[in-house]
Every structure is written in structure tokens, then in C-alpha cells.
Design an enzyme around this catalytic site. Sequence first.
Site, PDB file in Angstrom:
ATOM      1  N   GLU A   1     -37.991  -7.594   4.349  1.00 27.83           N
ATOM      2  CA  GLU A   1     -36.525  -7.512   4.533  1.00 27.83           C
ATOM      3  C   GLU A   1     -36.187  -6.504   5.628  1.00 27.83           C
ATOM      4  O   GLU A   1     -36.951  -5.554   5.811  1.00 27.83           O
ATOM      5  CB  GLU A   1     -35.867  -7.077   3.219  1.00 27.83           C
ATOM      6  CG  GLU A   1     -36.104  -8.071   2.107  1.00 27.83           C
ATOM      7  CD  GLU A   1     -35.479  -7.623   0.779  1.00 27.83           C
ATOM      8  OE1 GLU A   1     -34.830  -6.554   0.738  1.00 27.83           O
ATOM      9  OE2 GLU A   1     -35.653  -8.338  -0.212  1.00 27.83           O
TER      10      GLU A   1
ATOM     11  N   ARG B   1     -38.929  -9.014  -6.544  1.00 27.09           N
ATOM     12  CA  ARG B   1     -39.411  -8.684  -5.203  1.00 27.09           C
ATOM     13  C   ARG B   1     -39.989  -9.958  -4.572  1.00 27.09           C
ATOM     14  O   ARG B   1     -40.687 -10.737  -5.242  1.00 27.09           O
ATOM     15  CB  ARG B   1     -40.509  -7.616  -5.247  1.00 27.09           C
ATOM     16  CG  ARG B   1     -39.995  -6.200  -5.484  1.00 27.09           C
ATOM     17  CD  ARG B   1     -39.117  -5.679  -4.347  1.00 27.09           C
ATOM     18  NE  ARG B   1     -38.588  -4.345  -4.580  1.00 27.09           N
ATOM     19  CZ  ARG B   1     -37.397  -4.062  -5.126  1.00 27.09           C
ATOM     20  NH1 ARG B   1     -36.591  -5.044  -5.520  1.00 27.09           N
ATOM     21  NH2 ARG B   1     -36.995  -2.814  -5.267  1.00 27.09           N
TER      22      ARG B   1
ATOM     23  N   HIS C   1     -30.594  -9.646  -1.041  1.00 25.35           N
ATOM     24  CA  HIS C   1     -30.941  -8.483  -1.878  1.00 25.35           C
ATOM     25  C   HIS C   1     -29.669  -7.763  -2.359  1.00 25.35           C
ATOM     26  O   HIS C   1     -29.499  -6.558  -2.129  1.00 25.35           O
ATOM     27  CB  HIS C   1     -31.871  -7.521  -1.122  1.00 25.35           C
ATOM     28  CG  HIS C   1     -32.656  -6.625  -2.043  1.00 25.35           C
ATOM     29  ND1 HIS C   1     -33.881  -6.098  -1.725  1.00 25.35           N
ATOM     30  CD2 HIS C   1     -32.387  -6.151  -3.287  1.00 25.35           C
ATOM     31  CE1 HIS C   1     -34.330  -5.343  -2.714  1.00 25.35           C
ATOM     32  NE2 HIS C   1     -33.423  -5.366  -3.692  1.00 25.35           N
TER      33      HIS C   1
HETATM   34  C1  3PG Z   1     -33.877  -1.911  -7.175  1.00 29.48           C
HETATM   35  O1  3PG Z   1     -35.090  -1.851  -7.049  1.00 29.48           O
HETATM   36  O2  3PG Z   1     -33.227  -1.033  -7.784  1.00 29.48           O
HETATM   37  C2  3PG Z   1     -33.124  -3.089  -6.648  1.00 29.48           C
HETATM   38  O3  3PG Z   1     -33.958  -3.959  -5.960  1.00 29.48           O
HETATM   39  C3  3PG Z   1     -31.974  -2.676  -5.774  1.00 29.48           C
HETATM   40  O4  3PG Z   1     -32.443  -2.005  -4.659  1.00 29.48           O
HETATM   41  P1  3PG Z   1     -31.411  -1.289  -3.663  1.00 29.48           P
HETATM   42  O5  3PG Z   1     -30.898  -0.083  -4.367  1.00 29.48           O
HETATM   43  O6  3PG Z   1     -32.173  -0.901  -2.469  1.00 29.48           O
HETATM   44  O7  3PG Z   1     -30.308  -2.246  -3.381  1.00 29.48           O
END
Ligand code: 3PG
Length: 314
Positions: A263, A234, A283
Site C-alpha cells: 500500500e 492484511r 484500507h
Molecule cells: C490496524 O492495524 O489497526 C488497522 O489496519 C488500521 O490501520 P491504520 O491505523 O493505519 O489505519
Amino acid sequence: MKILVTSHIAQKGIEIFEKAGIGVDTVIGETRESLKAFLPLYDGIIVRSETRVDKDLIDHADRLSVIGRAGTGLDNIDIKTAKEKGIAVFSAAGANKVSVAEHTIAMMLALARHIPQATGATRRGRWERHRFMGIEICGKTLGVIGLGLVGKEVARRAKAFGMELCLYDPYIKHNDADEFSLDVITDPKLFDSVLGLSDIVTLHVPLNNETRGMISHHQFTVMKTGSRLINCARGAIVNQDALLEAIDSEIISGYAVDVFDDEPVADPGHPFYSRQNIICTPHIAGMTHEAIERASTEVCHKVVEYLKKRNLTS
Ligand code: 3PG
């Protein structure tokens, strides 16, 4: 009975609701104001990291009895408020661990061999072999901060590359990392030493009050000069100002980052984007077909089971 899905999830997840006779609507990219307006019509919501399910949103959701997070991190969900209101929260922890670990390794190799920068220069017609002199990761020490589901997958892969491991996790359970035949460092007083020993540091901790700013001004002073940092966890775990100072003063020689404080970051003027030794992805560590399908089906099953148990599906 109706479920609202606010992010892209796999069709197989949607079908789980349909088979259970539960209505499901998908709305992607809605503003918070419109989410607040329709949420009172739904019994459950399925989200990914882009939807902030905070107190304000929960307070608008009179019928809500379950929140499903199709992924691992729960930092976008106000668990305390949900609990107070009797709303169950389910996630799919670990469903994307292989994808996130593979992306972390990709970031490490990209940092070590300047792959994004070399691609950019080559595409511009510049054949700069000497500029992109790299390092081998074999024989280097990888500091793995957080030995949960993802951290372990990263450590396994790093070992296969011939890296030395320095494993840190104050919350590791007894014997939980025996496969590495190494003592995991659990004493927070030794965190600085872990940073000081590592050629590359990779972060795999959840974001909470304890980990916010865990890598900040002090930590950069103890990191090995010229070391590299990877953040696929994060954004807020790393203090951005401290990071920029460490990059600009060459305390660290590279930062690979998949996650940002706030984000999405669509601003082309973001300070990370102009620095050659910061490589960024938006991300996407968990964005593989396999991970999305696993996370979606797992969380949708959990939500349906919960609603069935509570006789809420009829
Ligand atoms: C998570 O916490 O599983 C990852 O950061 C991925 O997040 P996302 O499913 O929102 O892409």
C-alpha cells in the site's frame, strides 16, 4: 524531549503530549529519506500502518526510546530490532475493533447484494435489476478465521443477522469464545474443512510468517464453489495470483478487500480494479472518527506514561 507523529492522529492525542510538556511535531507524507534525516532528533515516534519502521529506519534513530502504533497491526514495525535496541513499542490493539468489524459486515452485505457494482451501473443510467440478483446472508455459514478482538466482534454481528458460524483459531484460549456456544476449531488440520463448510470466509489474523499466503492455491481448491472471501486484515494473507485465478475461474464468486500487499495502490491498472466481482476499499476499515480518537488517545497516553516512568519527560 520530542515526539514525531508521521500519520494523521486525533488532535486529542497530540494534546496529551502538549499537556505533559512534551514537544510534538507532525509530518505527513514525508519520504523515507527525509524521515531518516529527522528521526535522530526525536525520542519517540507515533505511526500508523503507512510508516514502515524497519531496521533501516530504526538504525537512523539514535535518540529513539519509544514507538507508538496508533492502531492494532504491528507488521509494519520491526519489533525484534526495536527490542534489541531497548526501544519500547506500544499499540492500541482493539481501539478500532468495532470499526473494523462494522466495515467487514458492510463488505459482506456489499458482496451479497452487489452494492458497488449496482451503484456504478445505476449512475451510468443503466437500470439492471436482474443483473444484480443477490443472496441473503441469513442462514449462510460464515467462516471466521481468527477469533481475536475483531473476529469476535464480526461473529457477534453475523449471529445477529441469523448466520451460522464456523469459528477457527488455533491460538484461542480456553473458554475465550464461550459466548458463541460453539466449539472453536483449533486444529490446523481442520482448516480446509472450515473453508469447505463456509459460504463466506472472513479473515481476522495478524500478518506474520505463519499467516502470509495463508489463503493460496490449495485453499481455493477446498473452498465451496461460489463462496465469497473478505479480507479486512492484511493483503499478503491472501496470495494475489491464486486469488485472481480463483475469481477468474469462478471458484469464488466475490472478493471484498480493504488491504493490499503493497500500500498505497494508486495504480488504476491494478488487477483487482478491472474485475467486477472484486470490491475494494483503500484500507479504511479502521477509519472512523471514533476509532482514530480511541487509538490516538490510548497510544499517546501509553507513550507519555512510559516516558514519565523512565523519567524521560523532563
Ligand atoms: C490496524 O492495524 O489497526 C488497522 O489496519 C488500521 O490501520 P491504520 O491505523 O493505519 O489505519
